[in-house]
Scaffold this motif. Structure first.
Motif, PDB file in Angstrom:
ATOM      1  N   LYS A  39     -10.934   8.206   0.643  1.00  0.00           N
ATOM      2  CA  LYS A  39     -10.500   7.939  -0.735  1.00  0.00           C
ATOM      3  C   LYS A  39      -9.308   6.988  -0.777  1.00  0.00           C
ATOM      4  N   THR A  40      -8.353   7.213   0.154  1.00  0.00           N
ATOM      5  CA  THR A  40      -7.159   6.354   0.196  1.00  0.00           C
ATOM      6  C   THR A  40      -7.534   4.907   0.500  1.00  0.00           C
ATOM      7  N   GLN A  42     -10.368   3.436  -0.132  1.00  0.00           N
ATOM      8  CA  GLN A  42     -11.034   2.873  -1.307  1.00  0.00           C
ATOM      9  C   GLN A  42     -10.014   2.386  -2.337  1.00  0.00           C
ATOM     10  N   VAL A  43      -9.012   3.205  -2.603  1.00  0.00           N
ATOM     11  CA  VAL A  43      -7.979   2.848  -3.584  1.00  0.00           C
ATOM     12  C   VAL A  43      -7.209   1.619  -3.123  1.00  0.00           C
ATOM     13  N   GLU A  44      -6.820   1.606  -1.859  1.00  0.00           N
ATOM     14  CA  GLU A  44      -6.055   0.475  -1.334  1.00  0.00           C
ATOM     15  C   GLU A  44      -6.877  -0.816  -1.372  1.00  0.00           C
ATOM     16  N   ALA A  46      -9.227  -1.584  -3.476  1.00  0.00           N
ATOM     17  CA  ALA A  46      -9.288  -2.033  -4.874  1.00  0.00           C
ATOM     18  C   ALA A  46      -7.965  -2.664  -5.303  1.00  0.00           C
ATOM     19  N   GLN A  47      -6.842  -2.064  -4.893  1.00  0.00           N
ATOM     20  CA  GLN A  47      -5.533  -2.601  -5.260  1.00  0.00           C
ATOM     21  C   GLN A  47      -5.314  -3.992  -4.664  1.00  0.00           C
TER      22      GLN A  47
END
Length: 425
Positions: A39-40, A42-44, A46-47
Motif C-alpha cells: 500500500k505504501t 502504491q501511494v508513493e 502516485a505521489q
C-alpha cells in the motif's frame, strides 16, 4: 527533485510492487508487513507521478514562453512549440486569423504564424483567394463536413455526400422497373423495359453568420478556437438539417425530404389513438411496411423526428411497466437508427399540435457539396439574430464572420421514403 530523479523514483516503486505481486503469483501469501509495504509503495508511486506531471507542465510553460535567444552565429531564434491539432483545428485557426487580421490577409497570415504558431494555416492564408473574402482550402472544408455529420440527422442517418463539380451534378435513376413474362410457342411478345430520369443537384448558397465578441478577437488558445469552431459548425448544421428535411426548393433553397415525399405521394397520416400503445406500434410498422411494399432496397434505413415524439416513444410502457422500445437507449427503433431534431416542428395541423416522422433509406439520399467555403469579416455589419431581430455588430462591440458554402440534396428512389404526418404524439 529533477524530472529524471522523479522518473527513477517511480520506476523503483514500480519494481518493488511487481516483486511483491510475483510472490502472490507463485501461490504464496503476503505477510501483514508486506501488505502494508504494498500500500505504501502504491501511494508513493502516485505521489511521485503527480509531482512529475507538475514538473513537466512547468517545463513546457518555460519552453512556450521562452524569450528570443541570441545566437553568435545567426539571428535570434524564438523557441515556441506548435499548437496541438484536433479535428477542425485548422478551420478554427483560419477563421480566428481572418478575424484578428480584420479581413486583411497579410495581417491574418502574421497572426497565424506568430501568435497561434501554426505555419500550415499561415501558408493557407497566404494563398487564399476569394471574392471579398478568404477562400478556405478544400482539405479544411472536408474537416467541416466530417464534423457536420454527427450534428445533422440527415448526414448522421447515412446520407451519401457527392461533390458538386462546377456547382452541378446529374445522377441517372430508374423511375420504372423492367418487366418479365411468359409466352407460348410462336406467340409474339412485346419487349418491356424500365424508364429512367435524372436527379439533378445544383449548389444552393448557404450563408452562416457567426458574431464574436471583440474581447476574444486576437486571443490565441484552445478555448477560443473551440468557441469559433462550435459556433460555425452549430449554425451550419442547424440550417442544413432544416433545409434537407423541410425546405421546399423555392427561394433558392434545396428541395428537402418532406417536399419530395409530398410530390411523390409518399405520405402516411396517423389516424389512431395516441393513448393506445398498440395503435402507435402498428403505425410505426405501417411506415416500415410502406418501404417494403415498394421494394425499397432498405440498405441504411433510419428514423427522423422531433424530440417530443422521441421522448413519447421512449416513455411508452406495457401493462407490466416494461418499456415498449428499450432499444431507444442505444439509438435504435425497431432495428433501425433513430435521431431527433428541433427542426421537425410540433405545431402543425389544425390544432397546432401535430408533427412529422421521417422514415427512409438514407442510402438513397444524396447531399451535394461544392467542397469550398469562403470566410468574410466585418466589424460594422448588421445581422439578424435567432429571433429575426436586426442587430448592429458595431453597437455591440462585435465582429461578424460570414461563412459561405454551397450544397443541395436529392433522393434517388422514392420507394425508399415515407413521411408520417398528422402525428399528435
Amino acid at each position: 527533485m529533477t524530472i529524471q530523479q522523479l522518473i527513477e523514483a517511480m520506476n523503483n516503486r514500480a519494481q518493488q510492487v511487481q516483486a511483491l505481486a510475483a510472490v502472490e503469483a507463485k501461490g504464496e501469501e503476503l505477510t501483514a508487513e508486506q501488505h502494508e509495504q504494498f500500500k505504501t509503495l502504491q501511494v508513493e508511486h502516485a505521489q511521485f507521478g503527480e509531482k512529475l506531471s507538475r514538473a513537466r507542465a512547468a517545463e513546457q510553460l518555460v519552453i512556450e514562453e521562452a524569450t528570443p535567444v541570441v545566437s553568435k552565429s545567426g539571428p535570434a531564434i524564438h523557441v515556441k512549440s506548435a499548437p496541438e491539432d484536433y479535428k477542425g483545428s485548422k478551420v478554427a485557426r483560419f477563421a480566428m486569423s481572418v478575424a484578428a487580421g480584420k479581413g486583411d490577409l497579410n495581417l491574418a497570415k502574421k497572426f497565424a504564424e506568430n501568435e497561434i504558431g501554426d505555419k500550415t494555416v499561415a501558408m493557407a492564408i497566404s494563398t487564399a483567394e476569394g471574392s471579398g473574402g478568404a477562400l478556405v482550402p478544400e482539405n479544411y472544408g472536408q474537416e467541416v463536413i466530417e464534423m457536420l455529420r454527427p450534428r445533422t440527422i440527415v448526414r448522421d442517418l447515412g446520407a451519401n455526400v457527392a461533390p458538386l463539380v462546377n456547382g452541378n451534378l446529374t445522377i441517372p435513376r430508374h423511375s420504372g422497373g423492367a418487366t418479365s413474362g411468359y409466352k407460348g410457342e410462336n406467340e409474339a411478345r412485346n419487349a418491356e423495359g424500365g424508364s429512367t430520369d435524372d436527379v439533378k443537384l445544383a449548389a444552393k448558397t448557404q450563408m452562416t453568420i457567426v458574431p464574436m465578441s471583440n474581447e476574444l478577437i486576437g486571443y490565441a488558445g484552445y478555448a477560443v478556437e473551440q468557441l469559433f469552431l462550435n459556433d460555425m459548425i452549430a449554425a451550419m448544421a442547424n440550417r442544413q438539417d432544416k433545409a434537407f428535411l423541410r425546405d421546399d426548393g423555392t427561394n433558392n433553397t434545396p428541395k428537402g425530404l418532406r417536399k419530395t415525399a409530398l410530390d411523390g405521394g409518399r405520405v402516411v397520416p396517423f389516424a389512431g389513438d395516441k393513448t393506445d400503445p398498440k395503435a402507435i406500434d402498428a403505425y410505426l410498422d405501417l411506415l416500415i411496411l410502406t418501404l417494403m411494399n415498394s421494394d425499397s432496397s432498405m440498405i441504411k434505413c433510419g428514423w427522423g423526428m422531433s424530440p417530443r415524439t422521441f421522448m413519447f416513444l421512449q416513455g411508452i410502457r406495457d401493462g407490466n411497466g416494461h418499456k415498449y422500445y428499450p432499444e431507444m437507449a442505444q439509438g435504435m427503433l425497431k432495428g433501425y437508427k433513430i435521431r431527433h431534431t428541433t427542426n421537425v416542428p410540433v405545431n402543425l395541423g389544425v390544432g397546432s399540435n401535430e408533427t412529422e416522422i421521417y422514415f427512409a433509406d438514407f442510402n438513397d439520399v444524396i447531399i451535394g457539396e461544392t467542397g469550398s467555403l469562403t470566410i468574410d469579416f466585418s466589424r460594422e455589419a448588421t445581422y439578424n439574430d435567432a429571433d429575426g431581430n436586426l442587430v448592429s455588430a458595431y453597437s455591440r462591440n462585435q465582429s461578424v464572420l460570414r461563412v459561405v458554402g454551397g450544397n443541395d440534396v436529392g433522393f434517388r428512389h422514392l420507394e425508399g421514403l415515407v413521411l408520417g404526418s398528422a402525428v399528435n404524439f
